[in-house]
Design an enzyme around this catalytic site. Structure first.
Site, PDB file in Angstrom:
ATOM      1  N   GLU A 308       0.831  -1.198   0.000  1.00  0.00           N
ATOM      2  CA  GLU A 308       0.000   0.000   0.000  1.00  0.00           C
ATOM      3  C   GLU A 308       0.871   1.255   0.000  1.00  0.00           C
ATOM      4  O   GLU A 308       0.536   2.254  -0.632  1.00  0.00           O
ATOM      5  CB  GLU A 308      -0.929  -0.042   1.222  1.00  0.00           C
ATOM      6  CG  GLU A 308      -2.132   0.838   1.101  1.00  0.00           C
ATOM      7  CD  GLU A 308      -3.184   0.526   2.166  1.00  0.00           C
ATOM      8  OE1 GLU A 308      -3.145  -0.570   2.770  1.00  0.00           O
ATOM      9  OE2 GLU A 308      -4.042   1.387   2.382  1.00  0.00           O
ATOM     10  N   GLU A 311       2.211   1.608  -3.413  1.00  0.00           N
ATOM     11  CA  GLU A 311       1.116   2.071  -4.265  1.00  0.00           C
ATOM     12  C   GLU A 311       0.913   3.585  -4.082  1.00  0.00           C
ATOM     13  O   GLU A 311       0.729   4.319  -5.051  1.00  0.00           O
ATOM     14  CB  GLU A 311      -0.158   1.304  -3.884  1.00  0.00           C
ATOM     15  CG  GLU A 311      -1.340   1.618  -4.773  1.00  0.00           C
ATOM     16  CD  GLU A 311      -2.611   0.937  -4.279  1.00  0.00           C
ATOM     17  OE1 GLU A 311      -2.582   0.312  -3.191  1.00  0.00           O
ATOM     18  OE2 GLU A 311      -3.627   1.034  -4.986  1.00  0.00           O
ATOM     19  N   CYS A 335      -8.180  -1.893   4.207  1.00  0.00           N
ATOM     20  CA  CYS A 335      -8.081  -3.100   5.031  1.00  0.00           C
ATOM     21  C   CYS A 335      -9.307  -3.348   5.888  1.00  0.00           C
ATOM     22  O   CYS A 335      -9.446  -4.412   6.474  1.00  0.00           O
ATOM     23  CB  CYS A 335      -6.823  -3.087   5.888  1.00  0.00           C
ATOM     24  SG  CYS A 335      -6.362  -1.473   6.448  1.00  0.00           S
ATOM     25  N   SER A 355      -7.164   1.852  -2.115  1.00  0.00           N
ATOM     26  CA  SER A 355      -5.955   1.102  -2.410  1.00  0.00           C
ATOM     27  C   SER A 355      -6.376  -0.264  -2.943  1.00  0.00           C
ATOM     28  O   SER A 355      -7.309  -0.878  -2.431  1.00  0.00           O
ATOM     29  CB  SER A 355      -5.142   0.928  -1.124  1.00  0.00           C
ATOM     30  OG  SER A 355      -4.245  -0.145  -1.292  1.00  0.00           O
ATOM     31  N   LYS A 394     -15.216  -9.367   8.191  1.00  0.00           N
ATOM     32  CA  LYS A 394     -14.180 -10.230   7.615  1.00  0.00           C
ATOM     33  C   LYS A 394     -14.787 -11.530   7.106  1.00  0.00           C
ATOM     34  O   LYS A 394     -14.238 -12.187   6.222  1.00  0.00           O
ATOM     35  CB  LYS A 394     -13.110 -10.531   8.656  1.00  0.00           C
ATOM     36  CG  LYS A 394     -12.262  -9.315   9.016  1.00  0.00           C
ATOM     37  CD  LYS A 394     -11.185  -9.075   7.995  1.00  0.00           C
ATOM     38  CE  LYS A 394     -10.467  -7.763   8.238  1.00  0.00           C
ATOM     39  NZ  LYS A 394      -9.662  -7.366   7.080  1.00  0.00           N
ATOM     40  N   GLU A 397     -15.955 -10.603   3.808  1.00  0.00           N
ATOM     41  CA  GLU A 397     -14.809 -10.343   2.938  1.00  0.00           C
ATOM     42  C   GLU A 397     -14.233 -11.644   2.381  1.00  0.00           C
ATOM     43  O   GLU A 397     -13.948 -11.752   1.197  1.00  0.00           O
ATOM     44  CB  GLU A 397     -13.728  -9.582   3.707  1.00  0.00           C
ATOM     45  CG  GLU A 397     -12.549  -9.163   2.833  1.00  0.00           C
ATOM     46  CD  GLU A 397     -11.414  -8.517   3.632  1.00  0.00           C
ATOM     47  OE1 GLU A 397     -11.207  -8.910   4.795  1.00  0.00           O
ATOM     48  OE2 GLU A 397     -10.735  -7.637   3.089  1.00  0.00           O
ATOM     49  N   GLU A 402     -14.196 -12.537  -5.603  1.00  0.00           N
ATOM     50  CA  GLU A 402     -12.897 -12.271  -6.233  1.00  0.00           C
ATOM     51  C   GLU A 402     -11.727 -12.711  -5.353  1.00  0.00           C
ATOM     52  O   GLU A 402     -10.582 -12.641  -5.773  1.00  0.00           O
ATOM     53  CB  GLU A 402     -12.780 -10.776  -6.587  1.00  0.00           C
ATOM     54  CG  GLU A 402     -12.802  -9.799  -5.429  1.00  0.00           C
ATOM     55  CD  GLU A 402     -14.208  -9.362  -5.014  1.00  0.00           C
ATOM     56  OE1 GLU A 402     -15.186 -10.078  -5.347  1.00  0.00           O
ATOM     57  OE2 GLU A 402     -14.327  -8.324  -4.338  1.00  0.00           O
ATOM     58  N   CYS A 565     -10.182  -1.518  14.676  1.00  0.00           N
ATOM     59  CA  CYS A 565     -10.456  -2.944  14.882  1.00  0.00           C
ATOM     60  C   CYS A 565     -10.616  -3.336  16.344  1.00  0.00           C
ATOM     61  O   CYS A 565     -11.361  -4.249  16.668  1.00  0.00           O
ATOM     62  CB  CYS A 565      -9.344  -3.776  14.271  1.00  0.00           C
ATOM     63  SG  CYS A 565      -9.079  -3.378  12.552  1.00  0.00           S
TER      64      CYS A 565
END
Ligand code: FMN
Ligand code: SF4
Ligand code: SF4
Ligand code: SF4
Ligand code: SF4
Ligand code: FES
Lengths: 638, 401
Positions: A308, A311, A335, A355, A394, A397, A402, A565
């Site tokens: 990241e 990037e 994230c 990102s 999560k 996710e 994908e 988190c």
């Protein structure tokens, strides 16, 4: 006539509070009151409940939650106020006059008991088959008021179907007490607003738009509603059975990765005070449960920083030097899957700012089923990856279609801190008594930068520790004492920091293929921001839309959950501001004690780029495995 | 405006010329109006009987950019239809009362929250407002009074009983679910759009022009010492002449029954479903704030009526109409209704019914708003006042539970 559109909040009380004065010590700033004959002075606008709590007078509550706006609906907290004919809900009564309060009259006691009796009469559920057994506010109230039979009968059949359509949140409305905490959480705290009271009278229930199932509305899976529900009406979609099955299957190689936040909170599930980190004990427990390998998600957090951060540098280079894709700056962190889905729904026009780096959880899944499988010589088809996360999103996710770049489902199961604690208990282990042990290789220990991902501002701090050193060639310690970048820390909803880049150093080897000097950054001011809880994210996004100061930022960290988190929807219940602060303290303290505190200094990171991701951060290999794409969802689900 | 029929009354149903009240009011100062209303001792006619001048003075004293005058025309209490008569036949009184209130408290905006079922009279009200604007009774610099602007809008309600409760009404106006708010803060302080707001009943507003023209003292010529003025009554049920009547406060139930030609009356429900059920033995009681207060609903039951059915009807109403927000009202009313059904099916015990009565008392004090606080009234009063009929089938033999 037009109806007013003052925000979407469906909750009555949001704008109708009496604000407390800034200076209660000034004349007129305080009121003298009496509680149970005790004389007290309180700031104007203090609620009766606050006054009681500050003075250690217990008043039971159910709908009240410190994180949320006032509801005043359960009425369990009623007290008597002299000269008022009705009892008053202490949580909802701001004190503006010298009143006399009594918290334990016969009328009060009877009313509270009646209310609990009424709630139980409609409550379909059995404590012994409920995940909130022993940690349920309704159960506690029943015990506090000595309920030993049903005074007003008891419902015999369920009224509702359990909704387990969502990957993340299960709704069992037969256990709902209509406290509306979930509604207030979803709209006030998260600005999502998929939940609302539907129907009137005895048909009132919590529902979604047109009573659709949760998977068919724009829920972002953050699970904040679960954390605030006083009962078992909301829970996470629990994969324990499947995980046990995998563990018990000798053909399966079950590996687990543990995120930074669960270790800072799981002790609470074993009766410890908030803020005790359990990293080493947890590793031991996981091995005893039967996981073949125990990896640290912080390792892929370090990897995330490399990807990241690179990037970000490349985006800035493109925008500032080549004048290309300027609208892809600011770069947003990706994230937090709650935040990602929020953006996909509410600001789909900005998905290019996210990102493309996967979250640490997903990176790890992909790395385990490729690099690790190869190193350990195991068929990836036989590997089951479990991720212990503080988060219910999560779970969603890891099920995104994908997320299969390894050729398999990268992460098989997302497990919450709460669910893991349950598995440990089922094994007969009392976590705090275990000896400590280390993480497994080849990923071994991670840096403190990866660890602080757990708290709001942590990703930003981790990224800055690396970016500053890569760009300036100097030490973060020279700029921030002990490498603690405190301006991005804390719990303020939105934080904004500017960092002037006065010196630049040598371009590191891995970036030489892109440019050979940092001169284009010399004299620039790096502008970054941090927001946590999607209600705060919304404020930042609206500012960006309006071309405000956040649109000038280069990098913004967004976390779906309040506190980041550590306050995630999979963390132990209860969660509140004090508990979140203690968990964050635990993480920062552990970071300070680690030998390596910067992602780029983690030797295992060097190893994986050397052995596996040989074309470096953001190279083709890492792009295939560690980066992803997003969906412009808007009001649609898929 | 065309009258449905000829009506006679001492205040509201007397002669009135459009504009008279507003013109007189504008010749006075704001304080004069507030004190005139205070002298009249006018109390709210929507049921709660809160002194109008107190409410207005609080709203007048509040400092804010905007203030609102809201006319509560939700008229949802079972057995009430007097506000509709006022709106159809005497809209000038209602609107002028609102204008005077606006002048007194310093509001520019009036809103009529019209019961959903009254949609059919909306058009005539809108037409009337158009005429008033033409006559400069609404709009800018009303009747030449420099700086006094006021206009009225009509908002169609969402046909829920709870939306008549003033804070739920405001929520509904704001586009939210109709649910009562926590108090304090009160609407006079934090009302519609967070601004100071006075919510009053249709009839309350209609009294005001007469009070302003004739003076507060004059209003005390009617009624009793503690209940000044006249009151509109919506009389229905077992009688020859159900209608809307204007009588002075203090009328006894016996007198009332006589006037409407009620015979063999067993019980009178005063105040609608949330009111109390008065048995024959108490028909000499007065209808007044100090004895039996009411928003105006009078339902008469003769000897052929089954009081348990009457009660069941009321309880079904509350089970359905509770906004469902707070525990005592949402679940409590269901339990009371279950109790009535138990009696119906002869499956009750007195011990359990006593528990329910106790529960009713909790509902009266612990519910969040007036709906839940008053919903047990008929349960408590009917079971108490008609226990012979209900439990012993009058003779008191068959059902010795
Ligand atoms: C459940 C409930 C329903 C009500 N319905 C009405 C109504 O339909 N019309 C009305 O004027 N007041 C109604 N009220 C009373 C209002 O809350 C409020 O007291 C009244 O509008 C104030 O006006 P007043 O002071 O002029 O009476 C209701 C109250 C409750 C608790
Ligand atoms: S929600 Fe609470 S009271 Fe209900 S079954 Fe679960 S533990 Fe028991
Ligand atoms: S998980 Fe989050 S978005 Fe979904 S209903 Fe709960 S609070 Fe709302
Ligand atoms: S689901 Fe939970 S939080 Fe939501 S209203 Fe019901 S009990 Fe309260
Ligand atoms: S008393 Fe009834 S109507 Fe009033 S707030 Fe409570 S549930 Fe709603
Ligand atoms: S805790 Fe106060 S009303 Fe629920």
């Amino acid at each position: 006539m037009e109806t007013k559109k003052n925000g979407r909040a469906p909750v009555s009380q949001k704008p109708h509070r009496i604000e407390k004065p800034e200076h209660p010590e000034y004349i007129g700033g305080s009121v003298k009151i009496q509680i149970n004959e005790k004389e007290l002075t309180v700031p104007l606008g203090t609620t009766i409940l606050e006054a009681c709590r500050d003075n250690h007078i217990h008043v039971p509550t159910l709908c009240h939650h410190d994180d949320l706006c006032i509801a005043g609906v359960c009425r369990v907290c009623v007290v008597e106020v002299e000269n008022m004919h009705a009892l008053q809900a202490s949580c909802a009564f701001p004190i503006t006059a010298p009143i006399k309060i009594n918290t334990a009259t016969p009328m009060v006691r009877k009313a509270r008991k009646h209310i609990i009796d009424l709630l139980l009469s409609e409550h379909y559920g059995e404590c012994y088959s409920c995940f909130r057994n022993n940690n349920c506010e309704l159960q506690t109230l029943a015990k506090e008021y000595g309920v030993d039979h049903y005074n007003f009968g008891h419902i015999e059949k369920p009224k509702y179907k359990i909704d387990n359509s969502s990957y993340s949140v299960v709704r069992d409305m037969d256990k709902c007490v209509l406290c509306k905490r979930c509604i207030r959480t979803c709209i006030d705290l998260q600005e999502v607003g998929v939940l609302e009271a539907i129907g009137r009278g005895d048909e009132t229930h919590i529902g979604t738009f047109l009573d659709k199932q949760l998977s068919d509305v724009i829920c972002i899976n953050c699970g904040q509603c679960i954390n605030r529900c006083p009962t078992g009406a909301l829970r996470a979609n629990d994969p324990r059975d499947e995980i046990w099955e995998a563990i018990d299957n000798p053909k399966k190689h079950v590996v687990i990765q543990t995120a930074p936040s669960p270790r800072a909170a799981i002790g609470e599930e074993f009766g410890l005070e908030a803020g005790r980190s359990m990293t080493g004990e947890l590793n031991t427990a996981l091995r005893r449960i039967g996981f073949s390998k125990v990896f640290d998600t912080n390792f892929t957090a370090d990897l995330t920083i490399m990807e990241e951060g690179t990037e970000l540098i490349l985006r800035l280079y493109k925008a500032l030097v080549k004048g290309e894709d300027a609208d892809k700056v600011p770069q947003f962190t990706s994230c937090s899957p709650g935040w990602v889905k929020y953006l996909e729904h509410f600001y789909p026009e900005y998905i290019d700012n996210l990102s493309t780096a996967k979250s640490p959880q997903q990176m790890f899944g992909a790395v385990i089923k490729t690099f690790y499988a190869q190193e350990a010589n195991i068929d990836p088809a036989d590997i089951v990856t479990v991720a212990v996360m503080p988060c219910s999103a999560k779970k969603f996710e890891c099920n995104r279609s994908e997320m299969d770049d390894s050729g398999f489902k990268d992460v098989d199961y997302g497990l919450t801190t709460r669910e893991l604690a349950q598995m440990i208990k089922e094994t007969g282990i009392h976590l705090p008594e275990l000896p400590k042990s280390e993480f497994d290789n080849p990923f071994g220990e991670a840096s403190g930068a990866g660890l602080i991902f757990g708290a709001t501002g942590g990703v930003m701090e981790a990224a800055l520790r690396t970016v500053i050193e890569l760009v300036t060639g100097g030490k973060v310690e020279d700029l921030f004492e002990n490498a603690n970048i405190t301006p991005v820390r804390g719990f303020e909803g939105i934080r904004y920091v500017e960092l002037p880049i006065t010196e630049v150093g040598e371009v590191p080897e891995m970036y030489k293929k892109y440019f050979d000097s940092w001169d284009w950054l010399k004299g620039a001011t790096l502008k970054v921001a941090v927001a946590h809880g999607t209600a705060n994210a919304k404020k930042v996004m609206e500012d960006i839309k309006a071309g405000g100061k956040f649109s000038e930022c280069h990098f913004i960290e967004f976390m779906g959950c309040p506190g980041g988190c550590i306050g995630g929807g999979g963390q132990p219940i209860p969660t509140n501001a004090t508990i979140r602060a203690k968990r964050a303290e635990a993480i920062y303290a552990e970071d300070e004690g680690l030998p390596i505190r910067k992602s780029h200094e983690n030797p295992h990171i060097g190893y994986i780029y050397e052995k596996f991701l040989t074309d470096g951060p953001c190279g083709d290999k890492s792009h295939k495995l560690l980066h992803t794409t997003y969906t412009k969802r808007g009001e649609y689900i898929a | 405006m065309e009258k449905l029929k000829e009506r006679n009354g001492k205040v509201l149903f007397s002669n009135y010329t459009l504009g008279e009240g507003v013109r007189k009011a504008l010749s006075l100062s704001r304080d004069d109006i507030l004190f005139e209303v205070k002298d009249s001792k006018l109390k709210g006619r929507g049921g709660a009987g809160f002194p109008v001048s107190t409410k207005w003075m609080l709203a007048a004293a509040a400092i804010a950019d905007e203030k609102y005058v809201i006319c509560n025309a939700d008229e949802g209490e079972p057995g009430t239809f007097k506000d509709r008569v006022l709106l159809v036949e005497y809209p000038e009184l209602v609107f002028e009362g609102m204008i005077i209130a606006g002048y007194a408290i310093g509001a520019k905006n009036g809103i009529v929250y019209l019961r959903g079922e009254y949609e059919y009279i909306r058009k005539s009200l809108e037409d009337f407002l158009v005429q008033m604007r033409k006559d400069n009774l609404l709009g800018k610099n009303i009747c030449g009074k420099e700086g006094f602007d006021f206009d009225i809008k009509i908002f169609l309600g969402s046909a829920a009983y709870i939306c008549g409760e003033e804070t739920a009404l405001i929520e509904s106006l704001e586009g939210h679910r109709g649910e009562a708010r926590n108090r304090p803060p009160y609407p006079v302080n934090t009302g519609y759009d967070g601004m100071p707001t006075s919510v009053n009943n249709v009839e309350t507003f209609a009294c005001v022009p007469h009070i302003i023209i004739n003076g507060g003292e004059w209003y005390n010529n009617f009624g009793t010492k503690k209940s000044s003025g006249t009151k509109l009554f919506s009389v229905s049920g077992d009688c020859e002449k159900p209608d809307v009547y204007e009588w002075e406060w203090g009328i006894t139930i016996n007198e009332l029954l006589e006037k409407v030609g009620a015979k063999n009356t067993k019980a009178v429900q005063v105040g609608g479903a949330s009111g109390i059920c008065v048995p024959k033995s108490e028909f000499d009681r007065k209808i007044a704030y100090e004895d039996i207060p009411t928003g105006g609903s009078i339902i008469i039951f003769n000897e052929n009526r089954d009081m348990l059915k009457v009660l069941k009807n009321f309880m079904e109403f509350f089970v359905e109409e509770s906004c469902g927000q707070c525990t005592p009202c949402r679940i409590g009313n269901t339990k009371l209704l279950e109790g009535v059904e138990m009696i119906e099916n002869e499956e009750y015990t007195f011990a359990y019914l006593n528990k329910l009565k106790d529960l009713g008392k909790t509902m009266q004090v612990a519910s969040k708003c007036g709906l839940g606080q008053s919903s047990p009234n008929s349960f408590l009063s009917i079971l108490e006042n008609f226990k012979d009929e209900i439990f012993y089938h009058e003779a008191g033999v068959e059902n010795g539970n």
